[in-house]
Design a protein around this motif. Structure first.
Motif, PDB file in Angstrom:
ATOM      1  N   PRO A   1       0.851  -1.204   0.000  1.00 41.75           N
ATOM      2  CA  PRO A   1       0.000   0.000   0.000  1.00 41.75           C
ATOM      3  C   PRO A   1       0.880   1.245   0.000  1.00 41.75           C
ATOM      4  O   PRO A   1       2.086   1.175   0.242  1.00 41.75           O
ATOM      5  CB  PRO A   1      -0.784  -0.132   1.307  1.00 41.75           C
ATOM      6  CG  PRO A   1       0.140  -0.899   2.203  1.00 41.75           C
ATOM      7  CD  PRO A   1       0.874  -1.866   1.317  1.00 41.75           C
ATOM      8  N   PHE A   2       0.253   2.392  -0.254  1.00 46.25           N
ATOM      9  CA  PHE A   2       0.995   3.658  -0.261  1.00 46.25           C
ATOM     10  C   PHE A   2       1.039   4.257   1.148  1.00 46.25           C
ATOM     11  O   PHE A   2       0.612   5.386   1.389  1.00 46.25           O
ATOM     12  CB  PHE A   2       0.366   4.632  -1.252  1.00 46.25           C
ATOM     13  CG  PHE A   2       0.551   4.209  -2.679  1.00 46.25           C
ATOM     14  CD1 PHE A   2       1.741   4.461  -3.333  1.00 46.25           C
ATOM     15  CD2 PHE A   2      -0.462   3.559  -3.346  1.00 46.25           C
ATOM     16  CE1 PHE A   2       1.913   4.065  -4.653  1.00 46.25           C
ATOM     17  CE2 PHE A   2      -0.299   3.159  -4.667  1.00 46.25           C
ATOM     18  CZ  PHE A   2       0.892   3.409  -5.319  1.00 46.25           C
ATOM     19  N   ARG A   3       1.578   3.478   2.072  1.00 47.88           N
ATOM     20  CA  ARG A   3       1.732   3.863   3.474  1.00 47.88           C
ATOM     21  C   ARG A   3       2.584   2.777   4.118  1.00 47.88           C
ATOM     22  O   ARG A   3       2.977   1.809   3.473  1.00 47.88           O
ATOM     23  CB  ARG A   3       0.374   3.960   4.178  1.00 47.88           C
ATOM     24  CG  ARG A   3      -0.471   2.706   3.958  1.00 47.88           C
ATOM     25  CD  ARG A   3      -1.636   2.593   4.915  1.00 47.88           C
ATOM     26  NE  ARG A   3      -2.458   1.437   4.586  1.00 47.88           N
ATOM     27  CZ  ARG A   3      -2.129   0.181   4.816  1.00 47.88           C
ATOM     28  NH1 ARG A   3      -0.959  -0.105   5.376  1.00 47.88           N
ATOM     29  NH2 ARG A   3      -2.930  -0.803   4.477  1.00 47.88           N
ATOM     30  N   ASP A   4       2.863   2.927   5.425  1.00 47.24           N
ATOM     31  CA  ASP A   4       3.562   1.871   6.135  1.00 47.24           C
ATOM     32  C   ASP A   4       2.675   0.632   6.212  1.00 47.24           C
ATOM     33  O   ASP A   4       1.439   0.720   6.184  1.00 47.24           O
ATOM     34  CB  ASP A   4       3.925   2.319   7.552  1.00 47.24           C
ATOM     35  CG  ASP A   4       4.925   3.456   7.555  1.00 47.24           C
ATOM     36  OD1 ASP A   4       5.730   3.533   6.607  1.00 47.24           O
ATOM     37  OD2 ASP A   4       4.888   4.273   8.496  1.00 47.24           O
ATOM     38  N   LEU A   5       3.306  -0.515   6.323  1.00 50.84           N
ATOM     39  CA  LEU A   5       2.561  -1.770   6.404  1.00 50.84           C
ATOM     40  C   LEU A   5       1.861  -1.903   7.751  1.00 50.84           C
ATOM     41  O   LEU A   5       2.407  -1.528   8.789  1.00 50.84           O
ATOM     42  CB  LEU A   5       3.499  -2.961   6.219  1.00 50.84           C
ATOM     43  CG  LEU A   5       4.233  -3.071   4.877  1.00 50.84           C
ATOM     44  CD1 LEU A   5       5.198  -4.258   4.901  1.00 50.84           C
ATOM     45  CD2 LEU A   5       3.260  -3.198   3.713  1.00 50.84           C
ATOM     46  N   SER A   6       0.654  -2.445   7.726  1.00 48.92           N
ATOM     47  CA  SER A   6      -0.011  -2.803   8.970  1.00 48.92           C
ATOM     48  C   SER A   6       0.672  -4.038   9.555  1.00 48.92           C
ATOM     49  O   SER A   6       1.503  -4.685   8.896  1.00 48.92           O
ATOM     50  CB  SER A   6      -1.487  -3.105   8.708  1.00 48.92           C
ATOM     51  OG  SER A   6      -1.619  -4.313   7.965  1.00 48.92           O
TER      52      SER A   6
ATOM     53  N   CYS B   1      11.894   7.417  -3.104  1.00 45.87           N
ATOM     54  CA  CYS B   1      12.639   7.995  -1.985  1.00 45.87           C
ATOM     55  C   CYS B   1      11.747   9.017  -1.260  1.00 45.87           C
ATOM     56  O   CYS B   1      11.034   9.780  -1.920  1.00 45.87           O
ATOM     57  CB  CYS B   1      13.895   8.678  -2.517  1.00 45.87           C
ATOM     58  SG  CYS B   1      14.886   9.543  -1.285  1.00 45.87           S
ATOM     59  N   PRO B   2      11.755   9.044   0.075  1.00 43.86           N
ATOM     60  CA  PRO B   2      12.604   8.301   1.019  1.00 43.86           C
ATOM     61  C   PRO B   2      11.990   7.035   1.572  1.00 43.86           C
ATOM     62  O   PRO B   2      12.577   6.394   2.443  1.00 43.86           O
ATOM     63  CB  PRO B   2      12.794   9.319   2.141  1.00 43.86           C
ATOM     64  CG  PRO B   2      11.485  10.034   2.189  1.00 43.86           C
ATOM     65  CD  PRO B   2      11.028  10.146   0.744  1.00 43.86           C
ATOM     66  N   ARG B   3      10.802   6.669   1.098  1.00 43.64           N
ATOM     67  CA  ARG B   3      10.121   5.498   1.663  1.00 43.64           C
ATOM     68  C   ARG B   3      10.956   4.233   1.509  1.00 43.64           C
ATOM     69  O   ARG B   3      11.001   3.401   2.417  1.00 43.64           O
ATOM     70  CB  ARG B   3       8.754   5.310   0.995  1.00 43.64           C
ATOM     71  CG  ARG B   3       7.729   6.374   1.354  1.00 43.64           C
ATOM     72  CD  ARG B   3       6.421   6.130   0.614  1.00 43.64           C
ATOM     73  NE  ARG B   3       5.835   4.852   0.980  1.00 43.64           N
ATOM     74  CZ  ARG B   3       5.316   3.992   0.116  1.00 43.64           C
ATOM     75  NH1 ARG B   3       5.327   4.260  -1.182  1.00 43.64           N
ATOM     76  NH2 ARG B   3       4.779   2.863   0.530  1.00 43.64           N
ATOM     77  N   GLN B   4      11.605   4.059   0.345  1.00 41.56           N
ATOM     78  CA  GLN B   4      12.321   2.805   0.142  1.00 41.56           C
ATOM     79  C   GLN B   4      13.552   2.709   1.032  1.00 41.56           C
ATOM     80  O   GLN B   4      13.898   1.612   1.516  1.00 41.56           O
ATOM     81  CB  GLN B   4      12.692   2.621  -1.322  1.00 41.56           C
ATOM     82  CG  GLN B   4      13.662   3.637  -1.872  1.00 41.56           C
ATOM     83  CD  GLN B   4      13.797   3.540  -3.380  1.00 41.56           C
ATOM     84  OE1 GLN B   4      12.994   2.912  -4.069  1.00 41.56           O
ATOM     85  NE2 GLN B   4      14.826   4.167  -3.914  1.00 41.56           N
ATOM     86  N   GLU B   5      14.236   3.823   1.266  1.00 42.96           N
ATOM     87  CA  GLU B   5      15.410   3.790   2.136  1.00 42.96           C
ATOM     88  C   GLU B   5      15.016   3.465   3.576  1.00 42.96           C
ATOM     89  O   GLU B   5      15.677   2.667   4.255  1.00 42.96           O
ATOM     90  CB  GLU B   5      16.150   5.131   2.074  1.00 42.96           C
ATOM     91  CG  GLU B   5      16.893   5.380   0.777  1.00 42.96           C
ATOM     92  CD  GLU B   5      15.990   5.756  -0.384  1.00 42.96           C
ATOM     93  OE1 GLU B   5      16.427   5.636  -1.548  1.00 42.96           O
ATOM     94  OE2 GLU B   5      14.835   6.171  -0.131  1.00 42.96           O
ATOM     95  N   LEU B   6      13.943   4.076   4.058  1.00 38.31           N
ATOM     96  CA  LEU B   6      13.470   3.796   5.410  1.00 38.31           C
ATOM     97  C   LEU B   6      12.972   2.364   5.530  1.00 38.31           C
ATOM     98  O   LEU B   6      13.182   1.705   6.553  1.00 38.31           O
ATOM     99  CB  LEU B   6      12.361   4.784   5.797  1.00 38.31           C
ATOM    100  CG  LEU B   6      12.766   6.260   5.829  1.00 38.31           C
ATOM    101  CD1 LEU B   6      11.565   7.128   6.190  1.00 38.31           C
ATOM    102  CD2 LEU B   6      13.914   6.498   6.797  1.00 38.31           C
ATOM    103  N   PHE B   7      12.317   1.879   4.483  1.00 39.87           N
ATOM    104  CA  PHE B   7      11.842   0.493   4.482  1.00 39.87           C
ATOM    105  C   PHE B   7      13.021  -0.480   4.588  1.00 39.87           C
ATOM    106  O   PHE B   7      13.002  -1.417   5.397  1.00 39.87           O
ATOM    107  CB  PHE B   7      11.040   0.224   3.204  1.00 39.87           C
ATOM    108  CG  PHE B   7      10.668  -1.220   3.011  1.00 39.87           C
ATOM    109  CD1 PHE B   7       9.510  -1.730   3.560  1.00 39.87           C
ATOM    110  CD2 PHE B   7      11.487  -2.075   2.271  1.00 39.87           C
ATOM    111  CE1 PHE B   7       9.174  -3.071   3.392  1.00 39.87           C
ATOM    112  CE2 PHE B   7      11.155  -3.410   2.097  1.00 39.87           C
ATOM    113  CZ  PHE B   7       9.990  -3.911   2.664  1.00 39.87           C
ATOM    114  N   MET B   8      14.049  -0.279   3.783  1.00 36.79           N
ATOM    115  CA  MET B   8      15.184  -1.199   3.790  1.00 36.79           C
ATOM    116  C   MET B   8      15.920  -1.161   5.122  1.00 36.79           C
ATOM    117  O   MET B   8      16.321  -2.204   5.656  1.00 36.79           O
ATOM    118  CB  MET B   8      16.131  -0.886   2.632  1.00 36.79           C
ATOM    119  CG  MET B   8      15.539  -1.141   1.265  1.00 36.79           C
ATOM    120  SD  MET B   8      16.722  -0.978  -0.102  1.00 36.79           S
ATOM    121  CE  MET B   8      17.172   0.762   0.004  1.00 36.79           C
ATOM    122  N   ALA B   9      16.097   0.040   5.676  1.00 38.58           N
ATOM    123  CA  ALA B   9      16.779   0.152   6.967  1.00 38.58           C
ATOM    124  C   ALA B   9      15.995  -0.551   8.065  1.00 38.58           C
ATOM    125  O   ALA B   9      16.579  -1.170   8.954  1.00 38.58           O
ATOM    126  CB  ALA B   9      16.984   1.620   7.313  1.00 38.58           C
TER     127      ALA B   9
END
Length: 304
Positions: free
Chosen positions: A158-163, A188-196
């Motif tokens: 989804p276009f937000r953080d995962l539940s 960016c920056p969602r993908q960088e935060l997701f990977m970290a």
């Protein structure tokens, strides 16, 4: 997981960007995947046989300016195995800092090169990102070009953080498939935060944030001519294709980058890299919504 020391880096607004070209990037990634002995990151004799695990960021002007106001994003760059120069302004800064052989290495380009190169043959791939159906279309397009590629699954977030339910679903899916490379295309920056956040929780050897590569390789975004890229004007080409979404980004980040990098290059301001190995990169999950569709399978023809 610290950034590899196998290549020099250049400081761009406090972010250590690898001073590389395409061939150097591919060599470093192959060395990383080969294991600790080749990568040079042995920690102790009890862990020498463990494979390397980490993530790679593809950095441009937007990400580096955003990192000035986001400690979480700055940490994500600092803790990456590599941060690759996606934008020409980063390359120009690197050359001014004494790296004349530095070249631009874009997410879409390096993704294709890794699928094309025999040194990565046999690795398994998982696609995370894109709008509904894009990851499946990307799988089909790449399999048409590279029939021997091993694409084991896709996930459309989804276009937000995962539940919590979506997070558990993703973790279990990746644990069952164990891909070598998990390609992340959520901008960016969602993908960088997701990977970290998820590098220790997802059973993949390497996560690779490639931004708009999913849209480039499925034809949703038209690529620009080589001279446009060399002139550092690909942002303008992108803006002309999607002005409603991108105008604010470029209007704010491009002038901010020029001002800040002028201060850095003239010595009027110092930008120190963010501290490494912190675990504060953990954005909160939002409200629960229906789970997105998951595809898991070997080279199947159907989309997600």
């Amino acid at each position: 997981m610290k950034k590899t020391k196998l290549s020099p880096s250049t400081n761009v607004l406090g972010v250590d960007v690898n001073a590389i070209d395409m061939e150097a990037a591919l060599t470093l990634i192959a060395s990383f995947l080969a294991g600790p002995d080749q990568h040079g990151s042995n920690q102790s004799s009890s862990h020498d046989d463990r494979p390397n695990k980490g993530y790679i960021c593809v950095a441009g002007v937007h990400g580096l300016v955003t990192a000035q106001h986001s400690p979480q994003l700055a940490e994500a760059y600092a803790n990456s195995a590599m941060t690759i120069p996606d934008g020409m302004p980063l390359v120009w800064v690197g050359r001014l800092q004494g790296h004349p052989s530095m070249r631009r290495v874009t997410g879409p380009d390096i993704m294709l090169e890794m699928f094309r190169s025999e040194r990565f043959a046999g690795l398994t791939h998982f696609f995370y990102g894109g709008e509904q159906g894009v990851a499946g279309l990307l799988r089909d397009r790449l399999l048409a070009r590279f029939p021997s590629a091993r694409i084991v699954g896709t996930y459309t977030p989804p276009f937000r953080d995962l539940s919590s339910e979506e997070e558990a679903e993703l973790i279990e899916t990746v644990r069952a498939l164990k891909p070598d490379i998990l390609w992340v295309g959520i901008s960016c920056p969602r993908q960088e935060l997701f990977m970290a956040r998820y590098q220790e929780r997802l059973d993949a050897r390497l996560m690779f944030g490639v931004g708009a590569a999913f849209d480039f390789h499925t034809g949703r975004i038209r690529d620009s001519a080589p001279w446009v890229k060399a002139a550092g004007l690909q942002w303008l080409h992108r803006l002309m294709q999607d002005p409603r979404r991108l105008w604010r980004r470029y209007l704010t980040t491009n002038p901010a980058f020029l001002w800040k990098i002028m201060l850095q290059l003239t010595g009027l301001r110092q930008y120190a890299p963010a501290p490494m190995a912190s675990r504060s990169v953990r954005p909160a999950a939002n409200a629960i919504s229906p789970s997105r569709k998951v595809f898991a399978g070997q080279q199947g023809p159907s989309g997600p």
